[in-house]
Design an enzyme around this catalytic site. Structure first.
Site, PDB file in Angstrom:
ATOM      1  CG  ASP A   1      -1.660  -1.197   1.298  1.00  0.00           C
ATOM      2  OD1 ASP A   1      -2.087  -1.993   0.359  1.00  0.00           O
ATOM      3  OD2 ASP A   1      -2.225  -1.506   2.420  1.00  0.00           O
TER       4      ASP A   1
ATOM      5  N   GLY B   1      -0.834   4.768 -18.082  1.00  0.00           N
ATOM      6  CA  GLY B   1      -1.229   5.520 -18.922  1.00  0.00           C
ATOM      7  C   GLY B   1      -2.769   5.499 -18.779  1.00  0.00           C
TER       8      GLY B   1
HETATM    9  O1  F6P Z   1      -2.389  -4.017   3.354  1.00  0.00           O
HETATM   10  C1  F6P Z   1      -2.137  -4.751   2.359  1.00  0.00           C
HETATM   11  C2  F6P Z   1      -3.426  -5.305   1.615  1.00  0.00           C
HETATM   12  O2  F6P Z   1      -2.932  -6.042   0.575  1.00  0.00           O
HETATM   13  C3  F6P Z   1      -4.272  -4.075   1.102  1.00  0.00           C
HETATM   14  O3  F6P Z   1      -4.129  -3.517   0.069  1.00  0.00           O
HETATM   15  C4  F6P Z   1      -5.580  -5.170   1.098  1.00  0.00           C
HETATM   16  O4  F6P Z   1      -6.714  -4.085   1.399  1.00  0.00           O
HETATM   17  C5  F6P Z   1      -5.364  -5.990   2.295  1.00  0.00           C
HETATM   18  O5  F6P Z   1      -4.068  -6.098   2.418  1.00  0.00           O
HETATM   19  C6  F6P Z   1      -5.956  -7.338   1.955  1.00  0.00           C
HETATM   20  O6  F6P Z   1      -6.073  -8.106   3.110  1.00  0.00           O
HETATM   21  P1  F6P Z   1      -6.456  -9.613   3.130  1.00  0.00           P
HETATM   22  O7  F6P Z   1      -5.518 -10.467   2.376  1.00  0.00           O
HETATM   23  O8  F6P Z   1      -6.507  -9.917   4.660  1.00  0.00           O
HETATM   24  O9  F6P Z   1      -7.770  -9.731   2.462  1.00  0.00           O
END
Ligand code: F6P
Length: 306
Positions: A112, A170
């Site tokens: 993130d 893009g």
């Molecule tokens: O924080 C990393 C992340 O990949 C986020 O982008 C996403 O919302 C979340 O973790 C997904 O988490 P999980 O694998 O627990 O569904």
């Protein structure tokens, strides 16, 4: 993360420290799931995604009682210090332990890129490359069929991945949690792209934007804006795969620095990329500040979509 684990283990061994791996993240710390780590235990992992130590989301560790139990387990195992690799939640946990006297070093790892105190976290570059590869492939169909493609990226409450994807892939439009855009504005951009003779429209929707990708696709189809739509939710493919050269280097540098911090008696900090060097940022600052998306990049997407 494996590249960071490898760097921590080998740098610690060179400095005559014993290394214990904590399985399943904070949940394993509370349970005392420990394993000794030697130089050969981290062989052949540099190029692998995920983490060989495995991970989990621990509710128990969020409670003071769980943290107390974790500290007890650390003491029983004779651990003098802890290196935590992870995202915002992990850094919060690391700070909580530091407040209770544990010598902790954090290493930022999150696709993130929402952790304050570092230009970029481990994993973000690999995720961006995965997104780029996917959108490049999707664009082939988008152009051939003159379609609007809606692509949902991860990022939780951060629009970082979506904005970066907008530039490097893009995109015509990027939707992010930080800047809500109303549906009329989106429709106008799609229609305008069609009028300008574009062969396709790429719309990147961050998962936290507040607009569901399916709803967006339905809206664009119903409004008949020139392009027919298709959508792809990239999901967890963004979190896996072999790390890029950039990520391997960043993770290795941060792993080495984390151990060096302990050797020189520094703790309660996170390794952070600042300019070209790795600095130590107090964990208390990391968790009390919010990293913001650079809006210059957000506006750049619009300019480059001309
Ligand atoms: O924080 C990393 C992340 O990949 C986020 O982008 C996403 O919302 C979340 O973790 C997904 O988490 P999980 O694998 O627990 O569904």
């Amino acid at each position: 993360m494996n590249a960071a684990i490898r760097a921590v283990v080998r740098t610690a061994l060179v400095n005559n420290m014993n290394v214990i791996g904590v399985m399943h993240g904070y949940e394993g710390l509370v349970n005392g799931e420990f394993r000794p780590m030697g130089a050969r235990d981290v062989g052949g992992i540099l190029q692998r995604g995920g983490t060989v130590l495995l991970t989990s989301r621990s509710k128990r560790f969020m409670e003071p009682s769980g943290q107390r139990e974790a500290i007890r387990k650390m003491n029983e195992a004779g651990m003098d210090a802890l290196i935590v690799i992870g995202g915002e939640g992990s850094m919060n946990g690391a700070n909580a332990l530091a407040q209770q006297g544990v010598k902790v070093i954090g290493i930022p790892g999150s696709i993130d890129n929402d952790i304050w105190g570092t230009n970029i976290a481990i994993g973000t570059d690999t995720a961006m490359n995965t997104i780029m590869d996917a959108v490049d492939k999707l664009r082939d169909t988008a152009s051939s069929h003159q379609r609007a493609f809606l692509i949902e990226t991860m990022g939780r409450n951060s629009g970082y991945l979506a904005v970066m994807a907008g530039i490097i892939c893009g995109a015509e439009i990027v939707l992010i949690p930080e800047t809500p855009v109303d549906q009329q504005e989106i429709a106008a951009s799609v229609e305008d792209a069609y009028r300008r003779g574009k062969t396709h429209a790429i719309i990147i929707n961050a998962e936290g934007s507040g607009i569901r990708t399916t709803d967006l696709a339905t809206m664009i189809d119903e409004m008949d804006l020139g392009f027919k739509t298709r959508m792809t939710i990239l999901g967890h493919i963004q979190r896996g795969g072999s790390p890029t050269a950039y990520d391997r280097l960043l993770a290795s540098r941060m792993g080495v620095k984390a151990v060096e911090a302990l050797v020189e008696g520094t703790h309660g900090v996170m390794t952070g990329l600042k300019g070209k060097g790795i600095d130590f940022i107090p964990l208390a600052d990391v968790i009390s500040n919010k990293r913001k998306v650079n809006m210059e990049y957000y506006h750049m997407v619009k300019v480059l979509a001309r």
